[in-house]
Design a protein around this motif. Structure first.
Motif, PDB file in Angstrom:
ATOM      1  N   ASP A 260      51.301  22.245  23.768  1.00 18.97           N
ATOM      2  CA  ASP A 260      50.669  23.153  24.445  1.00 18.97           C
ATOM      3  C   ASP A 260      50.731  24.760  23.803  1.00 18.97           C
ATOM      4  OD1 ASP A 260      49.285  21.241  25.874  1.00 18.97           O
ATOM      5  OD2 ASP A 260      50.779  21.840  27.598  1.00 18.97           O
ATOM      6  N   TYR A 261      51.969  24.933  23.497  1.00 18.65           N
ATOM      7  CA  TYR A 261      52.014  26.114  22.969  1.00 18.65           C
ATOM      8  C   TYR A 261      51.762  26.249  21.682  1.00 18.65           C
ATOM      9  CZ  TYR A 261      55.032  30.155  21.380  1.00 18.65           C
ATOM     10  OH  TYR A 261      55.289  31.642  20.820  1.00 18.65           O
ATOM     11  N   THR A 262      51.709  25.412  20.679  1.00 16.13           N
ATOM     12  CA  THR A 262      51.375  25.261  19.373  1.00 16.13           C
ATOM     13  C   THR A 262      49.668  25.287  19.419  1.00 16.13           C
ATOM     14  OG1 THR A 262      53.202  24.032  18.637  1.00 16.13           O
ATOM     15  CG2 THR A 262      51.389  24.384  17.204  1.00 16.13           C
ATOM     16  N   THR A 263      49.073  24.613  20.348  1.00 13.00           N
ATOM     17  CA  THR A 263      47.809  24.431  20.472  1.00 13.00           C
ATOM     18  C   THR A 263      47.111  25.933  20.776  1.00 13.00           C
ATOM     19  OG1 THR A 263      47.851  22.468  21.344  1.00 13.00           O
ATOM     20  CG2 THR A 263      45.740  23.477  21.556  1.00 13.00           C
TER      21      THR A 263
ATOM     22  N   SER B  34      33.785  41.358  22.807  1.00 13.24           N
ATOM     23  CA  SER B  34      34.385  40.976  24.023  1.00 13.24           C
ATOM     24  C   SER B  34      34.303  39.685  24.393  1.00 13.24           C
ATOM     25  CB  SER B  34      33.161  41.507  25.130  1.00 13.24           C
ATOM     26  OG  SER B  34      32.826  42.698  25.083  1.00 13.24           O
ATOM     27  N   TYR B  35      33.698  38.782  23.633  1.00 13.98           N
ATOM     28  CA  TYR B  35      34.137  37.197  23.539  1.00 13.98           C
ATOM     29  C   TYR B  35      35.575  37.138  23.131  1.00 13.98           C
ATOM     30  CZ  TYR B  35      33.746  32.159  22.609  1.00 13.98           C
ATOM     31  OH  TYR B  35      33.984  31.012  22.577  1.00 13.98           O
ATOM     32  N   VAL B  36      35.402  37.556  21.726  1.00 12.35           N
ATOM     33  CA  VAL B  36      36.697  37.191  20.785  1.00 12.35           C
ATOM     34  C   VAL B  36      38.166  37.742  21.690  1.00 12.35           C
ATOM     35  CG1 VAL B  36      37.884  37.624  18.727  1.00 12.35           C
ATOM     36  CG2 VAL B  36      35.344  36.967  18.859  1.00 12.35           C
ATOM     37  N   VAL B  37      37.932  39.237  22.110  1.00 15.90           N
ATOM     38  CA  VAL B  37      39.058  39.808  22.753  1.00 15.90           C
ATOM     39  C   VAL B  37      39.419  39.094  24.127  1.00 15.90           C
ATOM     40  CG1 VAL B  37      40.156  41.902  23.880  1.00 15.90           C
ATOM     41  CG2 VAL B  37      38.776  41.759  21.576  1.00 15.90           C
ATOM     42  N   GLY B  38      38.237  38.496  24.964  1.00 15.00           N
ATOM     43  CA  GLY B  38      38.653  37.831  26.119  1.00 15.00           C
ATOM     44  C   GLY B  38      39.249  36.463  25.772  1.00 15.00           C
ATOM     45  N   ASP B  39      38.677  35.712  24.884  1.00 13.63           N
ATOM     46  CA  ASP B  39      39.415  34.354  24.456  1.00 13.63           C
ATOM     47  C   ASP B  39      41.068  34.816  24.127  1.00 13.63           C
ATOM     48  OD1 ASP B  39      40.131  31.858  23.562  1.00 13.63           O
ATOM     49  OD2 ASP B  39      38.005  31.596  23.120  1.00 13.63           O
TER      50      ASP B  39
ATOM     51  N   VAL C  28      44.642  31.357  19.129  1.00 15.46           N
ATOM     52  CA  VAL C  28      44.672  32.620  18.830  1.00 15.46           C
ATOM     53  C   VAL C  28      44.332  32.896  17.319  1.00 15.46           C
ATOM     54  CG1 VAL C  28      46.040  34.920  18.785  1.00 15.46           C
ATOM     55  CG2 VAL C  28      45.908  33.136  20.712  1.00 15.46           C
ATOM     56  N   ALA C  29      44.973  32.199  16.193  1.00 11.25           N
ATOM     57  CA  ALA C  29      44.910  32.312  15.008  1.00 11.25           C
ATOM     58  C   ALA C  29      43.472  32.011  14.553  1.00 11.25           C
ATOM     59  CB  ALA C  29      45.694  31.379  14.247  1.00 11.25           C
ATOM     60  N   GLN C  30      42.896  31.036  15.285  1.00  7.50           N
ATOM     61  CA  GLN C  30      41.411  30.435  14.926  1.00  7.50           C
ATOM     62  C   GLN C  30      40.544  31.842  15.176  1.00  7.50           C
ATOM     63  OE1 GLN C  30      39.701  27.727  17.604  1.00  7.50           O
ATOM     64  NE2 GLN C  30      38.056  27.017  16.068  1.00  7.50           N
ATOM     65  N   MET C  31      40.551  32.398  16.515  1.00  9.91           N
ATOM     66  CA  MET C  31      39.759  33.456  16.921  1.00  9.91           C
ATOM     67  C   MET C  31      39.858  34.730  15.917  1.00  9.91           C
ATOM     68  SD  MET C  31      37.953  32.022  19.147  1.00  9.91           S
ATOM     69  CE  MET C  31      36.975  33.558  19.587  1.00  9.91           C
TER      70      MET C  31
ATOM     71  N   THR D 141      47.812  34.790  27.886  1.00  8.77           N
ATOM     72  CA  THR D 141      47.900  34.777  29.442  1.00  8.77           C
ATOM     73  C   THR D 141      48.503  33.471  29.695  1.00  8.77           C
ATOM     74  OG1 THR D 141      46.236  36.444  30.140  1.00  8.77           O
ATOM     75  CG2 THR D 141      47.105  34.955  31.805  1.00  8.77           C
ATOM     76  N   GLN D 142      47.809  32.498  29.194  1.00 10.69           N
ATOM     77  CA  GLN D 142      48.482  30.966  29.275  1.00 10.69           C
ATOM     78  C   GLN D 142      49.903  30.964  28.764  1.00 10.69           C
ATOM     79  OE1 GLN D 142      45.936  27.699  28.196  1.00 10.69           O
ATOM     80  NE2 GLN D 142      43.926  29.074  28.176  1.00 10.69           N
ATOM     81  N   LEU D 143      50.125  31.658  27.656  1.00 10.11           N
ATOM     82  CA  LEU D 143      51.485  31.480  26.990  1.00 10.11           C
ATOM     83  C   LEU D 143      52.516  32.204  27.914  1.00 10.11           C
ATOM     84  CD1 LEU D 143      50.903  32.296  23.139  1.00 10.11           C
ATOM     85  CD2 LEU D 143      51.379  30.175  24.161  1.00 10.11           C
ATOM     86  N   ARG D 144      52.295  33.304  28.536  1.00  8.47           N
ATOM     87  CA  ARG D 144      53.045  34.013  29.441  1.00  8.47           C
ATOM     88  C   ARG D 144      53.242  33.103  30.846  1.00  8.47           C
ATOM     89  NH1 ARG D 144      49.774  37.960  30.741  1.00  8.47           N
ATOM     90  NH2 ARG D 144      50.352  39.123  28.802  1.00  8.47           N
ATOM     91  N   ASN D 145      52.167  32.524  31.112  1.00 10.16           N
ATOM     92  CA  ASN D 145      52.337  31.635  32.490  1.00 10.16           C
ATOM     93  C   ASN D 145      53.098  30.540  31.955  1.00 10.16           C
ATOM     94  OD1 ASN D 145      50.625  33.277  33.937  1.00 10.16           O
ATOM     95  ND2 ASN D 145      48.792  32.218  33.597  1.00 10.16           N
ATOM     96  N   MET D 146      52.981  29.910  31.037  1.00  9.86           N
ATOM     97  CA  MET D 146      53.909  28.808  30.765  1.00  9.86           C
ATOM     98  C   MET D 146      55.335  29.166  30.576  1.00  9.86           C
ATOM     99  SD  MET D 146      51.760  27.155  27.619  1.00  9.86           S
ATOM    100  CE  MET D 146      53.085  26.240  26.932  1.00  9.86           C
ATOM    101  N   SER D 147      55.921  30.491  30.330  1.00 13.65           N
ATOM    102  CA  SER D 147      57.111  30.677  30.128  1.00 13.65           C
ATOM    103  C   SER D 147      57.644  31.440  31.458  1.00 13.65           C
ATOM    104  CB  SER D 147      57.069  32.022  29.211  1.00 13.65           C
ATOM    105  OG  SER D 147      58.417  32.409  29.208  1.00 13.65           O
TER     106      SER D 147
END
Length: 361
Positions: free
Chosen positions: A9-12, A104-109, A17-20, A115-121
């Motif tokens: 999940d972390y790598t995904t 706005s779309y890119v920054v939001g994504d 992020v790298a894709q965006m 946020t997901q990374l932070r929540n996982m940690s």
């Protein structure tokens, strides 16, 4: 690429992020190229390349300025390069309007991914903090608390990487047959080391898939955990998918159970009652794949008559072989590298062909 390459999940999330970021850079590259092109569309009018004395500069300098200008349209940053005629001004306005939505779309994504990374940690830290508090409140001995915490860390990291089926909610919507195929493919390498299951893979695949769906149980053992002890009744047949077991019978007899090579307590499937002769202990963290004997027999009884006859014949021959062994050679462990050919000889070939749909000879 995400489906083809196994990723955590972390790598995904990092890859997302790298894709965006790559998309954002590519869009700015295209916008910069068009901004440079506007300076060539207005003959006789002053252009931004003229105003900032860039016409004599190398193309790399001109591109760098255009890319810098493009990036500032997507961010609050600013620069001294400005449109100099109506064509450039209209293009700049259209880019700003597009940036309001696109940025706005890119920054939001990207923000959502971070946020997901932070929540996982935070989730893992919170759970381990609760575990340590539990140990402290109940005054668990330090050595035991350390063993529990260490194994929990190992199991948690393994669960995050492996992602058990119980954690994937959408799998509950999959049909029973597809779920059986999926479970079978996941556990096939551990089961087909046994000649009977190897034959069933080729001649009774659907039955083996049902066994995997209904009768299979997976458990984890920490270092020095017991899989079973002498004197218990055998109710499961066990395969070792990772790690190693030490089997002890009496004071002198010792055997090592290797992953994807040996199997344990096959007698549970064929005998009404089998009292375990020894004790099996995990050497390091180990994962066990077990087959429930009662459910296994129920699934086989619901299959074709030819398969039932094959399994009955195998069970009789296995029991005869077991009775012929000297008492000191009896064991709950079957060493696959030593007796696989002997076990394979218990399978009646004519009934195997009949079970697969061919005409028996």
């Amino acid at each position: 690429m995400g489906d083809a390459i196994p990723m955590s999940d972390y790598t995904t999330i990092v890859a997302r992020v790298a894709q965006m970021m790559s998309i954002l850079l590519y869009l700015n590259h295209v916008i910069a190229c068009f901004f440079f092109a506007t300076s060539k569309l207005t003959e006789g009018e002053k252009t931004w390349t003229d105003e900032y004395l860039l016409t004599t500069k190398h193309w790399t300098d001109q591109y760098a300025v255009a890319l810098h200008w493009s990036l500032t349209q997507f961010t609050p940053a600013s620069m001294d390069v400005q449109p100099q005629n109506s064509v450039e001004r209209c293009y700049a306005i259209s880019v700003v309007i597009f940036a309001l939505v696109g940025f706005s779309y890119v920054v939001g994504d990207i923000s959502s991914c971070l946020t997901q990374l932070r929540n996982m940690s935070e989730t893992s830290s919170k759970e381990f903090r609760k575990l340590r508090n539990f140990m402290r409140m109940h005054k668990v001995p330090r050595q035991l608390a350390l063993r529990v915490t260490k194994f929990a860390e190992h199991a948690y990291s393994k669960q995050v990487k492996a992602m058990p089926m119980s954690k994937v909610t959408l799998l509950s919507l999959v049909s029973e047959q597809l779920l059986g195929e999926l479970t079978f493919e996941m556990n096939k390498p551990h089961l087909i080391i046994h000649p009977l299951f190897e034959n069933m893979e080729h001649n009774a695949t659907l039955v083996l898939q049902r066994i995997c769906t209904k009768a299979l149980v997976t458990k984890q053992l920490a270092h020095n955990d017991f899989l079973f002890v002498a004197g218990e009744q055998a109710t499961y047949m066990h395969f070792l998918s990772s790690g190693m077991l030490l089997y002890k019978k009496g004071d002198t007899h010792k055997e090592y159970v290797q992953a994807n090579e040996d199997w344990v307590t096959e007698t549970a499937l064929w005998l009404q009652s089998w009292e375990l002769l020894g004790t099996a202990e995990a050497l390091g963290e180990s994962v066990i794949v077990s087959i429930d004997a009662d459910i296994f027999l129920h699934v086989v009884e619901s299959s074709s008559n030819s398969l039932i006859r094959m399994v009955q014949m195998y069970a009789r021959r296995f029991a005869v072989w077991l009775n012929e062994l000297p008492l000191h050679e009896l064991s709950d462990v079957i060493q696959g590298d030593l007796v696989t050919d002997k076990i394979r000889s218990f399978i009646p070939e004519t009934l195997v062909r009949s079970a697969s749909g061919s005409t028996p000879t």
